[in-house]
Each structure stands twice: as C-alpha cells, then as structure tokens.
Design a protein around this motif. Structure first.
Motif, PDB file in Angstrom:
ATOM      1  N   ILE A  45       0.846  -1.203   0.000  1.00 41.89           N
ATOM      2  CA  ILE A  45       0.000   0.000   0.000  1.00 41.89           C
ATOM      3  C   ILE A  45       0.874   1.244   0.000  1.00 41.89           C
ATOM      4  CG2 ILE A  45      -1.735   1.289   1.307  1.00 41.89           C
ATOM      5  CD1 ILE A  45      -2.709  -1.483   2.376  1.00 41.89           C
ATOM      6  N   LEU A  46       1.998   1.188   0.725  1.00 39.41           N
ATOM      7  CA  LEU A  46       2.910   2.335   0.775  1.00 39.41           C
ATOM      8  C   LEU A  46       3.480   2.678  -0.594  1.00 39.41           C
ATOM      9  CD1 LEU A  46       4.986   1.492   3.961  1.00 39.41           C
ATOM     10  CD2 LEU A  46       3.104   3.122   3.756  1.00 39.41           C
ATOM     11  N   LEU A  47       3.679   1.669  -1.426  1.00 35.14           N
ATOM     12  CA  LEU A  47       4.279   1.878  -2.735  1.00 35.14           C
ATOM     13  C   LEU A  47       3.267   2.276  -3.799  1.00 35.14           C
ATOM     14  CD1 LEU A  47       6.759  -1.133  -2.763  1.00 35.14           C
ATOM     15  CD2 LEU A  47       7.243   1.275  -2.242  1.00 35.14           C
ATOM     16  N   SER A  48       2.007   2.190  -3.474  1.00 32.80           N
ATOM     17  CA  SER A  48       0.977   2.523  -4.465  1.00 32.80           C
ATOM     18  C   SER A  48       0.880   4.036  -4.619  1.00 32.80           C
ATOM     19  CB  SER A  48      -0.375   1.957  -4.031  1.00 32.80           C
ATOM     20  OG  SER A  48      -0.916   2.726  -2.970  1.00 32.80           O
ATOM     21  N   ASP A  49       0.241   4.446  -5.685  1.00 35.89           N
ATOM     22  CA  ASP A  49       0.015   5.874  -5.916  1.00 35.89           C
ATOM     23  C   ASP A  49      -1.393   6.288  -5.509  1.00 35.89           C
ATOM     24  OD1 ASP A  49       2.568   6.365  -6.906  1.00 35.89           O
ATOM     25  OD2 ASP A  49       1.990   5.867  -8.957  1.00 35.89           O
ATOM     26  N   GLN A  50      -2.089   5.386  -4.838  1.00 37.43           N
ATOM     27  CA  GLN A  50      -3.469   5.701  -4.459  1.00 37.43           C
ATOM     28  C   GLN A  50      -3.501   6.762  -3.367  1.00 37.43           C
ATOM     29  OE1 GLN A  50      -4.935   1.903  -2.991  1.00 37.43           O
ATOM     30  NE2 GLN A  50      -4.666   2.541  -0.884  1.00 37.43           N
ATOM     31  N   PRO A  51      -4.477   7.654  -3.435  1.00 36.41           N
ATOM     32  CA  PRO A  51      -4.622   8.616  -2.344  1.00 36.41           C
ATOM     33  C   PRO A  51      -5.150   7.891  -1.099  1.00 36.41           C
ATOM     34  CG  PRO A  51      -6.375   8.909  -3.951  1.00 36.41           C
ATOM     35  CD  PRO A  51      -5.443   7.859  -4.495  1.00 36.41           C
ATOM     36  N   GLY A  52      -4.864   8.428   0.048  1.00 37.90           N
ATOM     37  CA  GLY A  52      -5.378   7.834   1.277  1.00 37.90           C
ATOM     38  C   GLY A  52      -4.596   6.625   1.751  1.00 37.90           C
ATOM     39  N   ARG A  53      -3.301   6.588   1.508  1.00 36.33           N
ATOM     40  CA  ARG A  53      -2.490   5.440   1.923  1.00 36.33           C
ATOM     41  C   ARG A  53      -2.516   5.235   3.431  1.00 36.33           C
ATOM     42  NH1 ARG A  53       0.927   6.995  -2.686  1.00 36.33           N
ATOM     43  NH2 ARG A  53       1.469   8.783  -1.421  1.00 36.33           N
ATOM     44  N   ALA A  54      -2.474   6.315   4.205  1.00 32.83           N
ATOM     45  CA  ALA A  54      -2.472   6.163   5.671  1.00 32.83           C
ATOM     46  C   ALA A  54      -3.734   5.444   6.130  1.00 32.83           C
ATOM     47  CB  ALA A  54      -2.351   7.526   6.349  1.00 32.83           C
ATOM     48  N   LYS A  55      -4.871   5.828   5.587  1.00 31.95           N
ATOM     49  CA  LYS A  55      -6.130   5.173   5.943  1.00 31.95           C
ATOM     50  C   LYS A  55      -6.118   3.711   5.493  1.00 31.95           C
ATOM     51  CE  LYS A  55     -11.106   5.281   5.425  1.00 31.95           C
ATOM     52  NZ  LYS A  55     -12.274   5.880   4.781  1.00 31.95           N
ATOM     53  N   ALA A  56      -5.611   3.449   4.298  1.00 28.38           N
ATOM     54  CA  ALA A  56      -5.575   2.083   3.779  1.00 28.38           C
ATOM     55  C   ALA A  56      -4.660   1.194   4.632  1.00 28.38           C
ATOM     56  CB  ALA A  56      -5.131   2.078   2.317  1.00 28.38           C
ATOM     57  N   VAL A  57      -3.526   1.722   5.072  1.00 31.71           N
ATOM     58  CA  VAL A  57      -2.636   0.947   5.954  1.00 31.71           C
ATOM     59  C   VAL A  57      -3.336   0.684   7.277  1.00 31.71           C
ATOM     60  CG1 VAL A  57      -0.497   1.060   7.305  1.00 31.71           C
ATOM     61  CG2 VAL A  57      -0.470   1.640   4.877  1.00 31.71           C
ATOM     62  N   LEU A  58      -3.959   1.706   7.838  1.00 36.05           N
ATOM     63  CA  LEU A  58      -4.687   1.521   9.091  1.00 36.05           C
ATOM     64  C   LEU A  58      -5.767   0.456   8.938  1.00 36.05           C
ATOM     65  CD1 LEU A  58      -5.249   2.333  12.010  1.00 36.05           C
ATOM     66  CD2 LEU A  58      -6.758   4.127  11.118  1.00 36.05           C
ATOM     67  N   GLU A  59      -6.493   0.502   7.836  1.00 36.99           N
ATOM     68  CA  GLU A  59      -7.545  -0.491   7.592  1.00 36.99           C
ATOM     69  C   GLU A  59      -6.953  -1.896   7.448  1.00 36.99           C
ATOM     70  OE1 GLU A  59     -10.921  -0.144   7.543  1.00 36.99           O
ATOM     71  OE2 GLU A  59     -10.606   1.918   8.205  1.00 36.99           O
TER      72      GLU A  59
END
Length: 90
Positions: free
Chosen positions: A49-63
């Motif tokens: 997820i950290l390497l992706s270009d998607q917005p909202g990485r912090a939320k995605a990692v938390l999820e």
C-alpha cells in the motif's frame, strides 16, 4: 500552501528514519528462529500500500492493520490490542 519540496525539506529525514527502522525490524525477524504470526502477515500486507500511488495510503494501511470483526470476543485473554487483525492468521 507548501510545495512538495517544502514538505520533503521538512519531513524527509523523519520518513527515512522510519523506513530504516522498519527494514531493521524485518531483518531482525528474518534472522531469528521460529514462525511468524498474523501480525507479521499484516505488516507484509500493508507494505505494498505504501508503494501505491493511491490517495489515502495512511487510511488504507490503518484499515489493513485493523480488526473489522463485529462480534465481541467471548473472553478477553489480556488487556490491549494486537495491532493487526487475527483473521490474517493462517
């Protein structure tokens, strides 16, 4: 409004430290005997997820590291949290 360079100037060294700390942690895990558990699996799931270009990485990692179960545990065996969902356990 700060520029990307402004943000890099302010926060790069802190981010660099955190990445090195994670790398050292992963190296430590690999050097030792025994099996990992769902927490290690959770971290590995979160890393791409950290390497992706998607917005909202912090939320995605938390999820990715959050327990989404809705049923309460029958009995608490300790006070605290694991920091990763046990459902990742193989």
């Amino acid at each position: 409004m700060p520029t990307k360079k402004d943000i890099l100037d302010l926060h790069f060294m802190d981010a660099r430290y955190k990445l090195l700390d994670i790398a050292a942690f992963l190296d430590r895990i690999e050097r030792h005997q025994g099996e990992t558990d769902f927490r290690f699996d959770g971290l590995k799931k979160a890393l791409p997820i950290l390497l992706s270009d998607q917005p909202g990485r912090a939320k995605a990692v938390l999820e990715a590291l959050s327990d989404h179960s809705t049923e309460p545990a029958e009995k608490a065996t300790f006070q605290g949290a694991f920091g990763a969902p046990q459902s990742l356990q193989s």
